[in-house]
Design an enzyme around this catalytic site. Structure first.
Site, short mmCIF file in Angstrom:
data_model
loop_
_atom_site.label_atom_id
_atom_site.label_comp_id
_atom_site.label_asym_id
_atom_site.label_seq_id
_atom_site.Cartn_x
_atom_site.Cartn_y
_atom_site.Cartn_z
N ASP A 1 -42.13 -49.16 -53.42
CA ASP A 1 -41.65 -49.61 -52.10
C ASP A 1 -40.54 -48.67 -51.64
OD1 ASP A 1 -43.42 -51.75 -52.12
OD2 ASP A 1 -41.91 -53.24 -51.58
N LYS B 1 -35.77 -48.39 -69.06
CA LYS B 1 -34.40 -48.92 -69.14
C LYS B 1 -34.07 -49.04 -70.63
CE LYS B 1 -30.70 -50.68 -67.18
NZ LYS B 1 -29.76 -49.88 -66.38
N ASP C 1 -32.38 -47.34 -62.98
CA ASP C 1 -31.33 -47.47 -61.96
C ASP C 1 -30.99 -46.10 -61.38
OD1 ASP C 1 -30.34 -46.89 -64.48
OD2 ASP C 1 -28.60 -48.22 -64.36
N TYR D 1 -44.43 -59.32 -65.56
CA TYR D 1 -45.24 -60.14 -64.65
C TYR D 1 -46.27 -60.98 -65.42
CZ TYR D 1 -43.50 -57.22 -60.76
OH TYR D 1 -42.72 -56.57 -59.84
N ASP E 1 -43.51 -51.16 -59.32
CA ASP E 1 -43.64 -51.98 -58.11
C ASP E 1 -42.45 -51.69 -57.19
OD1 ASP E 1 -44.23 -53.94 -56.28
OD2 ASP E 1 -43.94 -55.63 -57.65
#
Ligand SMILES: NC(=O)C1=CN([C@@H]2O[C@H](COP(=O)(O)OP(=O)(O)OC[C@H]3O[C@@H](n4cnc5c(N)ncnc54)[C@H](O)[C@@H]3O)[C@@H](O)[C@H]2O)C=CC1
Ligand SMILES: CC(C)CC(=O)C(=O)O
Ligand SMILES: [Mg+2]
Length: 357
Positions: free
Chosen positions: A247, A187, A219, A142, A243
């Site tokens: 959610d 990852k 994942d 980001y 992030d």
């Protein structure tokens, strides 16, 4: 005590859930004999619409001075045509986090008893779920260089060792106060930043022999979170993965509207830890202006501000108890199957705090 903080309602449902949280804060401070001094400031699209930059210096200066910030949400389709730092997210939210050095973002996932049957998981699989995501908040993709060139577009992802180390320390310190397990999510089969992440987390872990460390690829983690949510205690991860995963975690908790968050800095020279408190959700343009937004995440964020920025534990606990009672009584908004409006949820929680013995 005089509770002086910066209030940034922002955009979309931000001012709606913010008004409910302010009603609860008023009731709580009255009940416990404190005074409330909220410095209201514009941020995001609301600031742009007022002819200002997305993060006006007056707003930032107030955050820096009070060191305690309650934020609704920023952004929305109205400002989507803007580019780069003219956008609410890139020009206000990310700079606020960076400039206040709020690198540790804490997001809980502990489904309330009253909501156990609302998640798309069977109750027996969900029961006992209680984990906290420690999300790195001021680094990663980001904040990397982004742009367009002749071939397309790019977003650079960078992490320094010290950035990984300091958030890993926060996660292990937190685990020491809980069930002593850290699940680090990366990852590392593909990303060099994740390889550095994993090496650094291993190094920090060696200083905490009592804490069990598990590594998972992001994942696979999206699956593990749904199939064995009770297995996690502290989930440590980088900015974008945290992030997205939180959610997903909100689904376990029944709604996006029930998870608060705290974003914290290290202690500054004046010994003050700066804190920004906000729901994990965004400005929800699809329901904005309709009185449908669930204010619980914002109300719980306000409770966290009382506890973490002002050390007011009984006051925070009074709000949390009132939220639990409201959930148990079904006095909730439509996302949780209730019929109350945002304002009504705010005022009945404020009443519960006032009546608490
Ligand atoms: N911290 C912040 O300021 C954040 C800002 N955003 C911004 O918000 C805007 C909208 O983003 P979306 O992708 O729509 O995510 P969102 O989190 O605003 O909404 C996702 C879905 O959850 C529902 N929802 C969210 N909060 C709710 C609440 N309190 N009560 C009931 N339902 C709720 C919404 O109605 C929507 O269907 C974008 O501009 C985004 O960049 C997104 C996330 C965080
Ligand atoms: C602008 C985004 C990075 C905000 C967001 O989705 C979040 O922090 O949860
Ligand atoms: Mg998000």
């Amino acid at each position: 005590m005089n509770i002086q903080f910066t209030y940034l309602p922002g955009d979309g449902i931000g001012p709606e859930v913010g008004a409910a949280a302010m009603a609860v804060l008023q009731a709580t401070t009255q009940r416990f004999g404190h005074t409330l001094e909220a410095e209201h400031h514009l941020v995001g699209g609301a600031a742009i619409d007022a002819g200002e930059k997305p993060l006006p210096e007056t707003s930032f200066e107030s955050c820096q001075r009070t060191g305690a910030v309650l934020l609704g949400a920023v952004g929305g389709p109205k400002w989507d045509h803007l580019k780069g730092a003219d956008r609410p997210e890139l020009g206000a939210l990310l700079p606020l986090r960076k400039r206040l050095n709020l690198y540790a973002n804490i997001r809980p996932c502990k489904p309330y008893e009253a909501l156990l049957d609302r998640a798309p998981l069977k109750r027996d699989r969900l029961e006992g779920t209680d984990f906290v995501v420690m999300r790195e908040l001021t680094g990663g993709i980001y904040f990397g260089k982004k742009g367009r060139d002749a071939e397309g577009a790019y977003d650079e992802c960078r992490y320094s060792e010290s950035e990984v180390e300091r958030i890993a320390i926060k996660a292990f310190d937190l685990a020491m106060t809980r069930r002593k397990k850290v699940t680090s999510v990366d990852k590392s089969n593909v990303l060099e930043t994740s390889r550095l992440w994993r090496e650094t987390v291993e190094r920090v872990a060696s200083r905490y022999p009592q804490v069990e460390l598990e590594h998972l690829l992001v994942d696979a983690m999206t699956m593990h979170m749904l199939t064995r949510p009770t297995a996690f205690d502290v989930v440590l991860t980088e900015n974008m993965f945290g992030d997205i995963l939180t959610d997903e975690a909100s689904v376990l908790c029944g709604s996006m509207g029930v998870i608060p968050s705290a974003s914290l800095s290290d202690a500054r020279e004046d010994q003050r830890v700066v804190g920004m408190f906000e729901p994990i959700h965004g400005s929800a343009p699809d329901i904005a202006g309709q009185g449908k937004a669930n204010p619980l995440a914002m109300i719980l964020s306000a409770a966290w501000m009382l506890r973490l920025s002002f050390g007011l534990n009984p006051e925070a606990a009074a709000i949390e108890t009132a939220v639990e009672q409201a959930l148990a009584s079904g006095d909730v908004t439509g996302d949780l199957g209730g019929t109350l409006s945002t304002d009504q949820v705010g005022s009945q929680i404020a009443d519960r705090v006032r009546r608490a013995t």
